[in-house]
Design a protein around this motif. Structure first.
Motif, short mmCIF file in Angstrom:
data_model
loop_
_atom_site.label_atom_id
_atom_site.label_comp_id
_atom_site.label_asym_id
_atom_site.label_seq_id
_atom_site.Cartn_x
_atom_site.Cartn_y
_atom_site.Cartn_z
N GLN A 94 -4.89 -0.55 2.11
CA GLN A 94 -3.48 -0.39 2.13
C GLN A 94 -2.69 -1.62 2.46
N ALA A 95 -3.29 -2.45 3.17
CA ALA A 95 -2.65 -3.65 3.60
C ALA A 95 -2.56 -4.71 2.18
N LEU A 134 -2.74 -3.76 -1.09
CA LEU A 134 -1.90 -2.99 -1.94
C LEU A 134 -0.42 -3.64 -1.47
N GLY A 135 -0.07 -3.35 -0.24
CA GLY A 135 1.26 -3.86 0.03
C GLY A 135 1.63 -5.23 -0.09
N LEU A 136 0.68 -5.90 -0.01
CA LEU A 136 1.09 -7.41 -0.15
C LEU A 136 0.84 -7.78 -1.37
N ILE A 152 2.14 -5.68 -3.81
CA ILE A 152 3.36 -5.31 -4.33
C ILE A 152 4.42 -6.41 -3.98
N MET A 211 11.23 -2.19 -3.84
CA MET A 211 9.93 -2.46 -4.13
C MET A 211 9.28 -3.30 -3.15
N ILE A 255 9.50 -1.85 0.33
CA ILE A 255 8.41 -0.63 0.23
C ILE A 255 6.76 -1.35 0.52
N GLY A 256 6.58 -2.52 -0.42
CA GLY A 256 5.57 -3.23 -0.21
C GLY A 256 5.30 -3.50 1.14
N ALA A 257 6.33 -4.11 1.90
CA ALA A 257 6.26 -4.54 3.24
C ALA A 257 5.91 -3.39 3.91
N ILE A 279 4.17 -0.85 3.29
CA ILE A 279 2.66 -0.53 3.20
C ILE A 279 2.00 -1.35 3.67
N PHE A 280 2.24 -2.54 3.80
CA PHE A 280 1.45 -3.87 4.29
C PHE A 280 1.44 -3.34 5.77
N GLY A 295 -0.79 -0.56 6.63
CA GLY A 295 -2.18 -1.19 6.47
C GLY A 295 -2.46 -1.97 7.68
N VAL A 296 -1.87 -2.96 8.12
CA VAL A 296 -2.22 -3.81 9.16
C VAL A 296 -2.37 -3.10 10.45
N GLN A 353 -3.01 0.27 10.79
CA GLN A 353 -4.43 1.03 10.98
C GLN A 353 -5.50 0.22 11.29
#
Lengths: 315, 290
Positions: A284-285, A287-289, A291, B96, B99-101, B103-104, B107-108, B110
């Motif tokens: 997930q990290a 993917l976010g990065l 984007i 976007m 939204i990317g931030a 998600i990031f 992600g970090v 978790q």
């Protein structure tokens, strides 16, 4: 000559067909064919979004909702109504288009952030319905999808699905390229540049946006149906907000408005999780990065950037 | 009647949190025209940060303070590393990016924290207070009280201090603000920092009631966004009214209609508001200029 090829209308189709023939020759196992089939299917959904976002310039953050409708149609049709999977696939796409037609009118009057949030809300509601109506949809666990049978032939195996999905994508790409060159495509490009100017030259802005929205929904529903038939299982995750974001990311990373871009973007986002299987908790990290990085440093996307670079070199 | 009152209390409690998230949206939107989808993740950082710091033995108030500080740093980094380099990008591109931030950050989170639900002990006990046949948890009073303090504080900051006025000036007209000598970059960073702090504080006070996990930010962001939009994007008072309205509608929807579709209420409200009042309750009329 290269410059002419880069500008020719159907050259993306040729490139795509060439890749489709080459992949099975170099794929070491059927696992890779399966991943490639997933790429073709998601590219089909992304193509629909390319027409909406790239041609018409209208964003949708709820596009996975239409994918979910198509996917659940091929699951529910045979299981609850006794319909043939293929008929369910077509009916699902038709239903998806109809829903897009009904909600599209009011939603597409909105612009920018407002449009983004309205489509997002629509997608979330679809996902919630699929999640909650357990009696029909199987709830959070999803439901299994009956195997597709054509004239007594049970369609299964990575290789068969590879060719079916590749064929579907080629047809989708062919149609998308034709739409781009049609009067409707030109009208969409015009209203993308300036709605007021387009309306001034006689383009029915509302109707054309609606056409793009409905086409995008039908593409997504077909892709969803194929996905469900290939996997033999479908869960409400297919329609989730995260999935909608991934679809938008495919279109933007590949290149807004480019048919090949949709395929490259889909390949990027489908292959990435496979490549990161060992590092699943970082998926997930990453993917976010990605984007963020693409949006900041390569806003035009991969394919248009390469294309422009090549055009500059040869001319 | 008791049931009605009970729903009002629970609606106002979550509504206050939505209002705070919406206020964070409004602040950033006014200063920079960016809709920050990572706003909900500040709420998560506040809650999760406090939980994990408190688990190491740090006193709760100090843990909360460090967590809020952490969220502010994340907010500043978001502005400096993602929003600032993309200046001039289209609204869709900015959506976007944030939204990317978001998600990031999830992600970090978790990886740094974990994927479990966590809670905090209520600040002043769990004994419910009886009011007119219904009950209020003391923590609800903390939530509503904190929200009130933050609203008033933010109002005073914006209207009475020079920096606050500079922020309002930037929101009104960026070029004019620059001409009178306001450092826009610092003002925008300030908007992101303050908005992260508001989100994180909301996260700390609401965690004893709603629990927290690495991904709770998404729903907070979407509902806070709905609240900001119902009130009319960019209006602080609208954000507060919108937040409380969405909280109440959600509580009534869950209580009287179906708790399964509780989360759909906010989105139905967004769609209805956008269809019938595209500028929101407090928004003015808009004229498209060519």
């Amino acid at each position: 000559m290269l410059a002419a090829a880069l500008k020719a209308r159907f050259s993306p189709l040729l490139v795509l067909a060439l890749i489709m023939v080459l992949v099975p020759l170099i794929a070491p196992s059927s696992f890779y064919l399966r991943v490639a089939a997933l790429v073709w299917i998601f590219a089909l959904a992304a193509l629909g979004l390319t027409i909406l976002m790239g041609y018409a310039g209208q964003v949708s953050l709820g596009h996975a909702g239409f994918l979910g409708i198509g996917a659940y149609a091929v699951a529910i049709g045979p299981a609850h109504l006794g319909l043939h999977p293929l008929l369910s696939l077509v009916l699902g796409a038709a239903l998806s288009g109809l829903i897009a037609f009904l909600v599209g009118r009011p939603i597409l009057r909105l612009k920018g952030y407002y449009l983004a949030i309205a489509t997002l809300g629509f997608g979330v509601i679809i996902a919630l319905v699929l999640h909650s109506e357990s009696a029909v949809t199987g709830g959070p666990d999803g439901m299994s999808v009956a195997r597709l049978t054509l004239f007594g032939w049970r369609v299964s195996g990575a290789q068969n699905w590879y060719w079916i999905s590749a064929g579907a994508l080629l047809i989708g790409a062919f149609l998308a390229l034709n739409i781009a060159a049609s009067p409707t495509g030109r009208a969409l490009k015009a209203l993308h540049d300036s709605e007021v100017a387009a309306a001034g030259t006689g383009v029915d802005v509302g109707a054309k946006k609606l056409v793009a929205f409905v086409i995008g929904a039908v593409y997504a529903a077909f892709a969803g149906g194929l996905l469900a038939l290939m996997n033999g299982l479908i869960t409400p995750d297919a329609a989730s907000f995260m999935h909608s974001i991934e679809l938008v990311a495919m279109v933007i990373i590949g290149g807004l408005g480019s048919v090949l871009g949709a395929v490259v973007g889909a390949a990027f986002l489908v292959v990435l999780p496979q490549a990161l299987t060992g590092l699943q908790e970082y998926e997930q990290a990453v993917l976010g990065l990605l984007i963020m990085v693409f949006m900041i440093f390569l806003p035009a996307g991969i394919v248009p950037t390469i294309r422009n670079w090549l055009l500059e070199r040869v001319s | 009647m008791a049931e009605f009152l009970q729903l009002v209390f629970s609606g106002l409690t979550v509504g206050a949190v939505y209002a705070l998230v919406a206020l964070g949206f409004t602040l950033i939107y006014n200063a920079s025209d960016v809709i920050n989808f990572a706003q909900g993740d500040f709420v998560m950082i506040g809650g999760m940060g406090t939980v994990f710091l408190a688990a190491t033995g740090i006193a709760l108030p100090l843990a909360a303070f460090i967590a809020i500080l952490g969220a502010v740093i994340v907010g500043l980094l978001l502005h400096r590393l993602a929003i600032e380099p993309a200046r001039g990008a289209s609204p869709v591109a900015l959506i976007m990016i944030t939204i990317g931030a978001s998600i990031f950050i999830k992600g970090v989170a978790q990886v740094v924290f974990d994927k479990q639900f966590h809670s905090l002990p209520a600040f002043s006990g769990d004994a419910p207070i009886a009011v007119g046949g219904a009950t209020i948890l003391p923590q609800s009073l903390w939530v509503v009280g904190t929200a009130l303090v933050l609203f008033v504080g933010l109002y005073l900051f914006l209207e009475k201090t020079l920096i606050g006025k500079a922020l309002l000036a930037t929101a009104a007209n960026r070029l004019a603000a620059r001409l009178v000598g306001i450092n826009i970059t610092i003002i925008l960073a300030l908007a992101f920092g303050v908005s992260a702090a508001i989100g994180a504080i909301a996260g700390v006070v609401v965690t004893p009631i709603t629990l927290t996990r690495y991904d709770v930010g998404t729903l907070f962001a979407l509902k806070g966004f709905a609240a900001a939009m119902v009130g009319g994007m960019g209006h602080p008072l609208g954000a507060v009214v919108g937040g409380l309205l969405i909280g109440l509608l959600e509580a009534f929807g869950a209580g009287y209609i179906s708790s399964t579709y509780k989360d759909a209420v906010a989105f139905l409200v967004i769609l209805l508001v956008l269809f019938f009042m595209p500028r929101g309750l407090f928004g003015g009329r808009s004229v498209e200029r060519v």
